[in-house]
Each structure stands twice: as C-alpha cells, then as structure tokens.
Design an enzyme around this catalytic site. Structure first.
Site, PDB file in Angstrom:
ATOM      1  N   HIS A   1      36.003 -70.795 119.727  1.00 30.46           N
ATOM      2  CA  HIS A   1      37.247 -71.547 119.519  1.00 30.46           C
ATOM      3  C   HIS A   1      37.059 -72.487 118.339  1.00 30.46           C
ATOM      4  O   HIS A   1      35.994 -73.053 118.142  1.00 30.46           O
ATOM      5  CB  HIS A   1      37.600 -72.368 120.773  1.00 30.46           C
ATOM      6  CG  HIS A   1      39.030 -72.766 120.817  1.00 30.46           C
ATOM      7  ND1 HIS A   1      39.513 -73.877 120.161  1.00 30.46           N
ATOM      8  CD2 HIS A   1      40.097 -72.178 121.403  1.00 30.46           C
ATOM      9  CE1 HIS A   1      40.812 -73.965 120.364  1.00 30.46           C
ATOM     10  NE2 HIS A   1      41.198 -72.951 121.104  1.00 30.46           N
TER      11      HIS A   1
ATOM     12  N   ASP B   1      41.356 -66.996 126.787  1.00 34.65           N
ATOM     13  CA  ASP B   1      41.699 -65.557 126.827  1.00 34.65           C
ATOM     14  C   ASP B   1      40.668 -64.701 127.532  1.00 34.65           C
ATOM     15  O   ASP B   1      40.898 -63.507 127.724  1.00 34.65           O
ATOM     16  CB  ASP B   1      41.885 -65.045 125.386  1.00 34.65           C
ATOM     17  CG  ASP B   1      43.081 -65.692 124.730  1.00 34.65           C
ATOM     18  OD1 ASP B   1      42.963 -66.186 123.602  1.00 34.65           O
ATOM     19  OD2 ASP B   1      44.145 -65.733 125.382  1.00 34.65           O
TER      20      ASP B   1
HETATM   21  C1  SDX Z   1      43.313 -68.792 121.056  1.00 37.94           C
HETATM   22  O1  SDX Z   1      43.672 -72.738 118.123  1.00 37.94           O
HETATM   23  C2  SDX Z   1      43.943 -72.614 119.366  1.00 37.94           C
HETATM   24  O2  SDX Z   1      44.077 -73.580 120.077  1.00 37.94           O
HETATM   25  C3  SDX Z   1      44.116 -71.205 119.863  1.00 37.94           C
HETATM   26  C4  SDX Z   1      44.326 -71.060 121.363  1.00 37.94           C
HETATM   27  C5  SDX Z   1      45.671 -71.617 121.804  1.00 37.94           C
HETATM   28  O3  SDX Z   1      45.783 -71.956 122.988  1.00 37.94           O
HETATM   29  O4  SDX Z   1      46.607 -71.632 120.968  1.00 37.94           O
HETATM   30  O5  SDX Z   1      43.292 -71.732 122.051  1.00 37.94           O
HETATM   31  C6  SDX Z   1      44.336 -69.601 121.781  1.00 37.94           C
HETATM   32  O6  SDX Z   1      43.625 -68.221 120.036  1.00 37.94           O
HETATM   33  C7  SDX Z   1      41.895 -68.770 121.562  1.00 37.94           C
HETATM   34  C8  SDX Z   1      40.934 -67.951 120.640  1.00 37.94           C
HETATM   35  C9  SDX Z   1      41.118 -66.465 120.951  1.00 37.94           C
HETATM   36  N1  SDX Z   1      40.380 -65.647 119.980  1.00 37.94           N
HETATM   37  C10 SDX Z   1      39.292 -64.927 120.338  1.00 37.94           C
HETATM   38  O7  SDX Z   1      38.752 -64.991 121.444  1.00 37.94           O
HETATM   39  C11 SDX Z   1      38.772 -63.996 119.244  1.00 37.94           C
HETATM   40  C12 SDX Z   1      37.240 -64.139 119.137  1.00 37.94           C
HETATM   41  N2  SDX Z   1      36.941 -65.481 118.622  1.00 37.94           N
HETATM   42  C13 SDX Z   1      36.895 -65.641 117.229  1.00 37.94           C
HETATM   43  O8  SDX Z   1      37.348 -64.709 116.351  1.00 37.94           O
HETATM   44  C14 SDX Z   1      36.722 -67.076 116.725  1.00 37.94           C
HETATM   45  O9  SDX Z   1      35.832 -67.693 117.556  1.00 37.94           O
HETATM   46  C15 SDX Z   1      37.986 -67.902 116.596  1.00 37.94           C
HETATM   47  C16 SDX Z   1      39.005 -67.220 115.773  1.00 37.94           C
HETATM   48  C17 SDX Z   1      38.545 -68.215 117.945  1.00 37.94           C
HETATM   49  C18 SDX Z   1      37.585 -69.226 115.922  1.00 37.94           C
HETATM   50  O10 SDX Z   1      37.286 -68.936 114.609  1.00 37.94           O
HETATM   51  P1  SDX Z   1      36.677 -70.065 113.616  1.00 37.94           P
HETATM   52  O11 SDX Z   1      36.792 -71.418 114.199  1.00 37.94           O
HETATM   53  O12 SDX Z   1      37.256 -69.830 112.267  1.00 37.94           O
HETATM   54  O13 SDX Z   1      35.165 -69.742 113.665  1.00 37.94           O
HETATM   55  P2  SDX Z   1      34.479 -68.686 112.709  1.00 37.94           P
HETATM   56  O14 SDX Z   1      35.231 -67.395 112.743  1.00 37.94           O
HETATM   57  O15 SDX Z   1      34.237 -69.341 111.402  1.00 37.94           O
HETATM   58  O16 SDX Z   1      33.083 -68.456 113.472  1.00 37.94           O
HETATM   59  C19 SDX Z   1      32.037 -69.406 113.339  1.00 37.94           C
HETATM   60  C20 SDX Z   1      30.775 -68.580 113.506  1.00 37.94           C
HETATM   61  C21 SDX Z   1      30.763 -67.348 112.609  1.00 37.94           C
HETATM   62  O17 SDX Z   1      29.393 -67.050 112.320  1.00 37.94           O
HETATM   63  P3  SDX Z   1      28.832 -67.508 110.838  1.00 37.94           P
HETATM   64  O18 SDX Z   1      29.773 -66.881 109.803  1.00 37.94           O
HETATM   65  O19 SDX Z   1      28.920 -69.029 110.820  1.00 37.94           O
HETATM   66  O20 SDX Z   1      27.436 -66.947 110.798  1.00 37.94           O
HETATM   67  O21 SDX Z   1      30.704 -68.078 114.861  1.00 37.94           O
HETATM   68  C22 SDX Z   1      30.776 -66.642 114.843  1.00 37.94           C
HETATM   69  C23 SDX Z   1      31.288 -66.236 113.481  1.00 37.94           C
HETATM   70  O22 SDX Z   1      30.760 -64.973 113.115  1.00 37.94           O
HETATM   71  N3  SDX Z   1      31.707 -66.271 115.900  1.00 37.94           N
HETATM   72  C24 SDX Z   1      31.523 -65.274 116.755  1.00 37.94           C
HETATM   73  C25 SDX Z   1      32.648 -65.310 117.594  1.00 37.94           C
HETATM   74  N4  SDX Z   1      33.459 -66.288 117.228  1.00 37.94           N
HETATM   75  C26 SDX Z   1      32.883 -66.879 116.173  1.00 37.94           C
HETATM   76  N5  SDX Z   1      30.509 -64.370 116.890  1.00 37.94           N
HETATM   77  C27 SDX Z   1      30.670 -63.487 117.899  1.00 37.94           C
HETATM   78  N6  SDX Z   1      31.714 -63.445 118.769  1.00 37.94           N
HETATM   79  C28 SDX Z   1      32.718 -64.339 118.630  1.00 37.94           C
HETATM   80  N7  SDX Z   1      33.745 -64.306 119.470  1.00 37.94           N
END
Ligand code: SDX
Length: 428
Positions: A306, A363
């Site tokens: 998140h 989720d």
């Molecule tokens: C919702 O914003 C909100 O409040 C949203 C929400 C709401 O109520 O409105 O809470 C609802 O959208 C919840 C999130 C649902 N999405 C997912 O579950 C999809 C999987 N999660 C991700 O794609 C990610 O964690 C996000 C999109 C939720 C957050 O993305 P960020 O904050 O931009 O973080 P990032 O993509 O920059 O990741 C940081 C690091 C990265 O590694 P590095 O590039 O730093 O090496 O963490 C890793 C990412 O690769 N990472 C993951 C991961 N999520 C982040 N690695 C593996 N699995 C994951 N799920």
C-alpha cells in the site's frame, strides 16, 4: 502563535513558504507561490509527498495503521455502525440522531429505482461485458437522465445528485450482474435495508421468494463500510480532478469508477482472488513468493502492499475476522482461505516483504468473503465502486464547497525536443 515557515534556498533566490498545521498528521508546506517567485516547479510523480487538498473527511496514519472517518475509527464503525450511518457521517460530519438516520435512509430508499429507459442501455452491451465496463457506461449516462441534478452551483441539486448516486449504485450493479447471467432484473424492494435490497436484487429471482440471510447482510454491510472512503486515493483524486473542471457529478463518479478498475487499485480484489486460486495449494506458495521478489518477473502479490500503510491495513484486519465469521456461518470450507492465511504468514516472515513494508491490504481477503456469498470475481470491483461512491460523493461535495478550490492543472518536467524546423514530406 505565528505560523511556521519553510525556506527554500535556490542559490540566487530564497523563497519562504507558510507551513500549515492540520488537527493531526503531517504539516504541509504551502508551495503555491513557488513558480511565481522562483520560476521552478516541484517534481513528485505519483504524488508520494503531495497534499492535493484540505479535507475533514478521512484521516490515515500509515505508520500506525490508523483509519478515521470524521474522527471515528474504522474498527468502531465496522463493529458498531452501518453503511448507511457511515454514509450520513461522511456526508454531514456527525453521526445521525435516530430521526436523522430514519430520514436519511428513507430518502436513499426512495431513490433506488433507475429511470425505466436507463434499463434499456444494458441491452447494448455484450452479455460477457465486464461489470465495470457496464458501470462506467451506465453511471456516465445518468447525466442524460437526471438533468435536474447536474447544476453543481446549486446545493439542492448537489444533494439530490449525491443521494441518487448512493441510492442507485446497488441497482445498477445488481442489473449488471443479472445481465451477465441472463436472468431478469428485480426492482428494488423498499421494505429491505440498503444492503439487504442489494442482495435481493442480485440473487433473487421473480419465480421464488427471497430471504435475506442476516449474517451475509451484516458481513456485506461491513465490507461496504471498509470500502467507503480512503483519503486522496487514485480514484478519489480522479473524481476531485474531474469535478474541479465543473463536470457534472455523474460524469465525475464515472471517471472514479474507471480509475478504480485498475489492478493496482480497486481491481486488486478480483486479481487477488484469481491469484489465490492460481496458487491453489499452500505447497505452491514459496514459488509465488520468489516470483513476487524477482525484479525480472512482473508478478506481484495482489492484495499486498500500500502507498500509505507501512505497518498494517486496519481494514484487512477486520476483513480477516469477517472471513472466519462468514465461512463459519455459511459452513463454507474454502481451501483458498487456507492458501490466503498461509501466504500471509509466509510473506510477513520474509525479509523482502518486511524490508519493503508490504502487508495484506483491504483487497487481500475481501474476495474470499464475496466469493463465499456467491459473487463472481468479475463483480468484486463493482462492489468496491458501489461502496466507494459514498466517499467519492462526500469528497466531491467537499471539493465544490472548498473556497480554495480551483481547476486542477499540474505542470511537468519537459525532456522532449527543443523547437526544430519542419521539413515537408518530400524533403525527408
Ligand atoms: C487499494 O491508495 C489507496 O488508499 C488505495 C486503496 C483505497 O482504499 O482506495 O487502499 C485501495 O488500491 C489497495 C491497493 C491494491 N493494490 C494491490 O494490492 C496491487 C499490488 N500492490 C502494488 O502494486 C503496490 O503495492 C501498490 C500499488 C498498492 C502501492 O504501490 P507504490 O506505493 O507505488 O509502491 P511501489 O509500486 O513503488 O512498490 C515499492 C516496492 C517496489 O520494489 P522496488 O522497486 O522498491 O525494489 O515494493 C514492491 C515494488 O516492486 N512491491 C511489491 C508489491 N507491492 C510493492 N512486490 C511484490 N508484491 C507486491 N504486491
């Protein structure tokens, strides 16, 4: 006490900015004068350090895993409140008195039917259309049916549009489900609760009486509470940005639905359950965890991570408890839940997830409950949109009433070509 300031030293110029304090949470540096005084922009792709507005609706502390709606914790609201009460709270700022509650729920109930011609729109979609495609189209079309509530300068019309959107989303979502399965749609039943009416319109058929299961009704109502609002997330920011141009409320909410559909946002609940089904058995989890950690593999653990929560998502905690209650009450022994619990356990003990502060989000578990209730995965994000409409509408109203409100118009860091001479086709 004079307001604090922050100074930016750009070498040839120093610019001083006021620092505003909220009631709780981080202070903000008000940089509105930056470009005018320095000729420079800030740069913040994804808005990780940017407050886009002032709001009194929802507060999130990502480090502590706190979520408040108008000061009330999500744990208390999920435990003791109802979705309609939370809707009233978000829209009006206070919990309703019993009379307020009766008046509000009655008003919403009386708006649950949709224009009879709007029902014809569904026939234009393919039967296998994704429910979110239908929701985007049908909600956007509402401005073609409810002209008497599109003047955003008229508070009365804003209120009616808000009530229509909240009231009609369950009807629109249930009709999308019925259209997909080829069953006749049911009209709303005003004798039922908001959530009970949605269950009947979704799972009821004209040929049989339909009894609302109170355990399912309570669980789904709680799921709606957990999804009601969440500060300035991507889809809420989309609604605010669309609203800042003066677009009508139905178009703004349709824009929010479109944004929510993305798998990184509200589409994650559908993707998370599909992922858990693909994993299939706890023995397959280590391989998927390795894939999630592999930079060369686009696979991510859906339902994990998140932007704001870096400790735990308080909604996931409530959701996990609700899974146990619903599966137990329905006598459903879903192996996917065992996979989810084992995956959470293994990921939370893995250095990669600990270091990157990745936890189950709202989720991760919701799909298991929705599936146990009988919803297909394709309906999960439509249910998220149904619930989030309350937050979108409340945030949209707050934005319209904000005296600081202007059209949203971000700038950019341009790295494209400088001006160059045009060569006619024959000379290239
Ligand atoms: C919702 O914003 C909100 O409040 C949203 C929400 C709401 O109520 O409105 O809470 C609802 O959208 C919840 C999130 C649902 N999405 C997912 O579950 C999809 C999987 N999660 C991700 O794609 C990610 O964690 C996000 C999109 C939720 C957050 O993305 P960020 O904050 O931009 O973080 P990032 O993509 O920059 O990741 C940081 C690091 C990265 O590694 P590095 O590039 O730093 O090496 O963490 C890793 C990412 O690769 N990472 C993951 C991961 N999520 C982040 N690695 C593996 N699995 C994951 N799920």
């Amino acid at each position: 006490m004079s307001e604090k300031t922050a100074t930016l030293d750009l070498g040839e110029t120093k610019v001083e900015f006021p620092v505003h304090k909220g009631t709780i949470g981080p202070d903000v540096v008000d940089i509105r004068k930056l470009y005018g005084q320095s000729g420079r922009f800030t740069y913040d792709p994804g808005f990780t350090s940017t407050a886009s507005c002032e709001s009194k609706l929802t507060y999130i502390d990502g480090e502590e895993g706190i979520l408040l709606h108008r000061g009330y914790s999500i744990e208390d609201l999920a435990e003791d409140s109802s979705f309609m009460e939370v809707a009233y709270l978000l829209l009006n700022g206070e919990l309703p008195t019993p009379d307020d509650y009766d008046d509000f729920t009655r008003t919403i109930t009386l708006h649950t039917m949709v224009h009879e011609q709007l029902r014809e729109l569904y026939r234009g979609f393919r039967r296998d259309a994704h429910p979110m495609a239908i929701m985007c189209g049908v909600v956007g079309s509402m401005s073609a049916f409810y002209h008497d509530s599109t003047d955003i300068k008229d508070p009365e019309q804003r209120t009616i549009a808000s009530h229509r959107l909240i009231a009609k989303m369950p009807t629109i979502a249930a009709m999308a489900f019925k259209y997909a399965v080829g069953q006749p749609t049911l009209y709303p039943d005003n004798s039922l609760s908001y959530t009970g009416n949605f269950l009947k319109m979704t799972f009821g058929v004209p040929a049989e009486p339909y009894e609302v299961n109170p355990v399912v009704e309570r669980a789904l109502d709680r799921i709606f509470i957990l999804h009601a609002d969440h500060e300035q997330n991507a889809s809420t920011s989309t609604v605010r940005l669309a609203g800042s141009s003066g677009a009508n409320p139905f178009a703004c909410i349709a824009a929010g639905i479109a944004c929510l559909w993305g798998p990184a946002h509200g589409g994650a609940n559908e993707a998370a359950l599909n992922m858990l089904k693909e994993i299939g058995h706890p023995s397959a989890i280590p391989g998927y965890i390795e894939r999630a950690k592999d930079k060369n593999d686009p696979f991510r653990l859906m339902g994990f991570g998140h932007r704001v929560y870096k400790n735990h998502d308080p909604r996931a905690t409530v959701m996990r408890k609700t899974v146990r209650e619903v599966l137990g009450s329905l006598g459903v022994d879903d192996p996917v839940f065992d996979v989810a619990l084992e995956l959470e356990e293994m990921a939370l003990n893995d250095d990669y997830f600990i270091e990157k502060k990745l936890f189950p989000n709202v989720d991760f578990y919701s799909g298991i409950i929705l599936s146990a209730i009988g919803f297909p995965t394709s309906m999960f994000t439509a249910l998220f949109a149904l619930a989030r409409t309350v937050g979108w509408v409340a945030q949209w109203n707050e934005m319209i009433e904000d005296p600081d409100q202007r059209i949203g118009r971000p700038r950019q860091l341009y790295t494209g070509p400088v001006q160059r001479e045009y060569l006619p086709l024959e000379k290239r």
